[in-house]
Write a protein that holds these residues in place. Sequence first.
Motif, PDB file in Angstrom:
ATOM      1  N   GLN A   1      40.200  65.604  25.876  1.00 38.98           N
ATOM      2  CA  GLN A   1      41.090  66.593  25.273  1.00 38.98           C
ATOM      3  C   GLN A   1      40.783  67.980  25.824  1.00 38.98           C
ATOM      4  OE1 GLN A   1      40.480  67.606  21.174  1.00 38.98           O
ATOM      5  NE2 GLN A   1      42.546  68.402  20.903  1.00 38.98           N
ATOM      6  N   VAL A   2      41.794  68.621  26.399  1.00 39.13           N
ATOM      7  CA  VAL A   2      41.690  70.012  26.832  1.00 39.13           C
ATOM      8  C   VAL A   2      41.966  70.878  25.605  1.00 39.13           C
ATOM      9  CG1 VAL A   2      42.658  71.800  28.316  1.00 39.13           C
ATOM     10  CG2 VAL A   2      42.308  69.492  29.203  1.00 39.13           C
ATOM     11  N   ASN A   3      40.901  71.411  25.035  1.00 34.09           N
ATOM     12  CA  ASN A   3      40.976  72.125  23.762  1.00 34.09           C
ATOM     13  C   ASN A   3      40.324  73.494  23.942  1.00 34.09           C
ATOM     14  OD1 ASN A   3      40.646  73.075  21.118  1.00 34.09           O
ATOM     15  ND2 ASN A   3      40.307  71.026  20.293  1.00 34.09           N
ATOM     16  N   ASN A   4      41.068  74.560  23.664  1.00 33.60           N
ATOM     17  CA  ASN A   4      40.547  75.906  23.885  1.00 33.60           C
ATOM     18  C   ASN A   4      39.331  76.233  23.028  1.00 33.60           C
ATOM     19  OD1 ASN A   4      42.742  76.107  25.568  1.00 33.60           O
ATOM     20  ND2 ASN A   4      43.331  78.146  24.868  1.00 33.60           N
ATOM     21  N   VAL A   5      39.106  75.472  21.961  1.00 31.20           N
ATOM     22  CA  VAL A   5      37.940  75.749  21.121  1.00 31.20           C
ATOM     23  C   VAL A   5      36.637  75.489  21.877  1.00 31.20           C
ATOM     24  CG1 VAL A   5      37.559  73.475  20.051  1.00 31.20           C
ATOM     25  CG2 VAL A   5      37.178  75.567  18.715  1.00 31.20           C
ATOM     26  N   LEU A   6      36.713  74.802  23.004  1.00 33.91           N
ATOM     27  CA  LEU A   6      35.546  74.648  23.872  1.00 33.91           C
ATOM     28  C   LEU A   6      35.160  75.962  24.536  1.00 33.91           C
ATOM     29  CD1 LEU A   6      36.570  71.337  25.685  1.00 33.91           C
ATOM     30  CD2 LEU A   6      34.718  71.585  24.028  1.00 33.91           C
ATOM     31  N   GLY A   7      36.052  76.938  24.531  1.00 29.58           N
ATOM     32  CA  GLY A   7      35.818  78.161  25.280  1.00 29.58           C
ATOM     33  C   GLY A   7      35.744  79.434  24.475  1.00 29.58           C
ATOM     34  N   PHE A   8      36.842  79.822  23.832  1.00 28.90           N
ATOM     35  CA  PHE A   8      36.935  81.190  23.327  1.00 28.90           C
ATOM     36  C   PHE A   8      35.838  81.596  22.332  1.00 28.90           C
ATOM     37  CE2 PHE A   8      39.689  78.911  20.313  1.00 28.90           C
ATOM     38  CZ  PHE A   8      39.276  79.428  19.095  1.00 28.90           C
ATOM     39  N   PRO A   9      35.404  80.720  21.392  1.00 35.68           N
ATOM     40  CA  PRO A   9      34.358  81.213  20.485  1.00 35.68           C
ATOM     41  C   PRO A   9      33.078  81.583  21.216  1.00 35.68           C
ATOM     42  CG  PRO A   9      35.337  79.163  19.666  1.00 35.68           C
ATOM     43  CD  PRO A   9      35.781  79.329  21.085  1.00 35.68           C
ATOM     44  N   TYR A  10      32.717  80.775  22.202  1.00 38.16           N
ATOM     45  CA  TYR A  10      31.443  80.959  22.898  1.00 38.16           C
ATOM     46  C   TYR A  10      31.550  82.050  23.954  1.00 38.16           C
ATOM     47  CZ  TYR A  10      31.521  76.415  20.713  1.00 38.16           C
ATOM     48  OH  TYR A  10      31.701  75.395  19.811  1.00 38.16           O
ATOM     49  N   ILE A  11      32.721  82.213  24.541  1.00 33.46           N
ATOM     50  CA  ILE A  11      32.927  83.297  25.504  1.00 33.46           C
ATOM     51  C   ILE A  11      32.788  84.639  24.804  1.00 33.46           C
ATOM     52  CG2 ILE A  11      34.645  84.386  26.999  1.00 33.46           C
ATOM     53  CD1 ILE A  11      35.691  81.474  27.534  1.00 33.46           C
ATOM     54  N   PHE A  12      33.422  84.770  23.637  1.00 30.56           N
ATOM     55  CA  PHE A  12      33.273  86.009  22.878  1.00 30.56           C
ATOM     56  C   PHE A  12      31.845  86.171  22.354  1.00 30.56           C
ATOM     57  CE2 PHE A  12      37.858  86.539  22.788  1.00 30.56           C
ATOM     58  CZ  PHE A  12      37.984  87.927  22.752  1.00 30.56           C
ATOM     59  N   ARG A  13      31.211  85.069  21.931  1.00 32.54           N
ATOM     60  CA  ARG A  13      29.825  85.163  21.456  1.00 32.54           C
ATOM     61  C   ARG A  13      28.942  85.753  22.547  1.00 32.54           C
ATOM     62  NH1 ARG A  13      28.317  85.841  16.932  1.00 32.54           N
ATOM     63  NH2 ARG A  13      27.643  87.690  18.076  1.00 32.54           N
ATOM     64  N   GLY A  14      29.070  85.235  23.757  1.00 41.29           N
ATOM     65  CA  GLY A  14      28.270  85.762  24.856  1.00 41.29           C
ATOM     66  C   GLY A  14      28.583  87.209  25.171  1.00 41.29           C
ATOM     67  N   ALA A  15      29.859  87.560  25.139  1.00 34.75           N
ATOM     68  CA  ALA A  15      30.254  88.936  25.423  1.00 34.75           C
ATOM     69  C   ALA A  15      29.742  89.897  24.357  1.00 34.75           C
ATOM     70  CB  ALA A  15      31.780  89.024  25.529  1.00 34.75           C
TER      71      ALA A  15
ATOM     72  N   SER B   1      25.319  81.639  26.440  1.00 34.79           N
ATOM     73  CA  SER B   1      24.248  82.209  27.257  1.00 34.79           C
ATOM     74  C   SER B   1      24.695  82.384  28.699  1.00 34.79           C
ATOM     75  CB  SER B   1      22.997  81.341  27.181  1.00 34.79           C
ATOM     76  OG  SER B   1      23.251  80.031  27.676  1.00 34.79           O
ATOM     77  N   ALA B   2      25.467  81.441  29.223  1.00 34.12           N
ATOM     78  CA  ALA B   2      25.969  81.580  30.594  1.00 34.12           C
ATOM     79  C   ALA B   2      26.877  82.795  30.722  1.00 34.12           C
ATOM     80  CB  ALA B   2      26.720  80.306  30.995  1.00 34.12           C
ATOM     81  N   VAL B   3      27.727  82.999  29.737  1.00 32.41           N
ATOM     82  CA  VAL B   3      28.637  84.146  29.753  1.00 32.41           C
ATOM     83  C   VAL B   3      27.857  85.454  29.628  1.00 32.41           C
ATOM     84  CG1 VAL B   3      30.469  85.300  28.448  1.00 32.41           C
ATOM     85  CG2 VAL B   3      30.620  82.850  28.918  1.00 32.41           C
ATOM     86  N   ALA B   4      26.877  85.477  28.727  1.00 35.03           N
ATOM     87  CA  ALA B   4      26.080  86.693  28.537  1.00 35.03           C
ATOM     88  C   ALA B   4      25.321  87.056  29.815  1.00 35.03           C
ATOM     89  CB  ALA B   4      25.107  86.500  27.375  1.00 35.03           C
ATOM     90  N   ARG B   5      24.725  86.060  30.443  1.00 29.21           N
ATOM     91  CA  ARG B   5      23.990  86.328  31.687  1.00 29.21           C
ATOM     92  C   ARG B   5      24.923  86.858  32.771  1.00 29.21           C
ATOM     93  NH1 ARG B   5      21.493  81.224  30.395  1.00 29.21           N
ATOM     94  NH2 ARG B   5      19.352  81.516  29.683  1.00 29.21           N
ATOM     95  N   ALA B   6      26.110  86.258  32.865  1.00 29.94           N
ATOM     96  CA  ALA B   6      27.069  86.716  33.877  1.00 29.94           C
ATOM     97  C   ALA B   6      27.524  88.141  33.605  1.00 29.94           C
ATOM     98  CB  ALA B   6      28.269  85.766  33.909  1.00 29.94           C
ATOM     99  N   ALA B   7      27.649  88.509  32.334  1.00 25.95           N
ATOM    100  CA  ALA B   7      28.020  89.882  31.993  1.00 25.95           C
ATOM    101  C   ALA B   7      26.945  90.855  32.449  1.00 25.95           C
ATOM    102  CB  ALA B   7      28.241  89.999  30.484  1.00 25.95           C
TER     103      ALA B   7
END
Length: 420
Positions: free
Chosen positions: A324-338, A401-407
């Motif tokens: 299942q391609v589900n956006n909940v795999l992304g946006f909560p954690y992307i914002f968490r890292g940011a 953590s991956a998003v935070a490090r990339a930021a």
Amino acid sequence: MSNPESHAYADAEVNDAALRYHAEPSPGKTAIQIKKPTRTQRDLSLAYTPGVAEPVRRIEQDPDAAYRYTNKGNLVAVITDGSAVLGLGKVGALAGKPVMEGKAVLFKHFADIDVFDIEVYARHPQEFIDTVRRIAPTFGGINLEDIAAPHCFEIEQILIDELDIPVFHDDQHGTAIIIAAGLLNALELQGKRLEDARIVVLGAGAAGIASIRLLITLGAHRNNIFAVDRQGVIHTGRRDLNPFKFGIAADTERRTLADAMQDADIFIGVSGPDLISPEMLAAMAPRPIVFALSNPVPEIRPELARTVRDDLIMATGRSDYPNQVNNVLGFPYIFRGALDVRASRINEDMQIAAVHALRDLTHEPVPAEVLEAYGLEQLAHGPDYIIPKPLDPRLRERVSSAVARAAVESGVARIPYQPD
């Protein structure tokens, strides 16, 4: 063949249950929680006057102090104009509120991020932009939601340029990130490379255009991508293209969806139900990859697709099929890292970091609690597991953590990354 009457009965049951869920025991899905004690007169004097004056003075002297003394650093606005709500279309801002509240639930449940849902009546994109610009100081991030193309591209870019907090249109980039992660895994399993793959994208709205852009960034060859809208293949000879569609136009003689599907390695559908015929699927290259993401009815149903091709890998937007391609795999954690590093934006580096974190997670052993949550005895990287499951508890740590490090590494973070 399933019975249409039984589907109608099931849908009616679900609709009734959904209405009760939203209405009882009190209307809506979210509420405000007080985080500090309010038992005594002193508590109240600290919460409001006169005690509140001191943090006000500190923030006046140093705006960054708002992150220490207010909820700004963990507060996201989920904002819509109601112009493209789920599969329902232009229902208006107020009718979009249940969806925005639902988004708030997902932010809180999966990443412990607080949300104010904001529904904006705006006749023109500039009115929407002005509204968001004026309320932005309240928030640590802005999640744009359910805004129709092409206005969504203009709205997002202007707000990214003008604000000093992350602005993210999930219908664009969130969808694109999950598609890209699953697609990279599927290509590996099919023995193909993104650089060589011929790709068809049906649907040239927010998700389709963003997916094409991200895949090109990841290595797809622009000349191998055919976007298709209601008028057919988006090619450089067309005179009806807005600037965003023209940016993905192909120099090709192919004109129809059937033309585009000939010898295609990958099909990505972000369009509508039952638009891919068995003949089109049969015309694809050996070992095809089909992401039929129209919801609730895919562009081609998995049961039908597998009678035509036994060599395909398939994903849908539905939870009752694998992958299942589900956006909940992304946006909560992307914002968490940011938010964790007070990023000023969610840039391309952060999006790519999210792609690879999701991709890599499916190569690891699946925890027992995930198997139990989905009623499975085993699950491993393969044709039916190219994307992590939404209830995988590892997502928060890995993706955030991956998003935070990339930021931090790309220079848009205001504070260092703290692993804990």
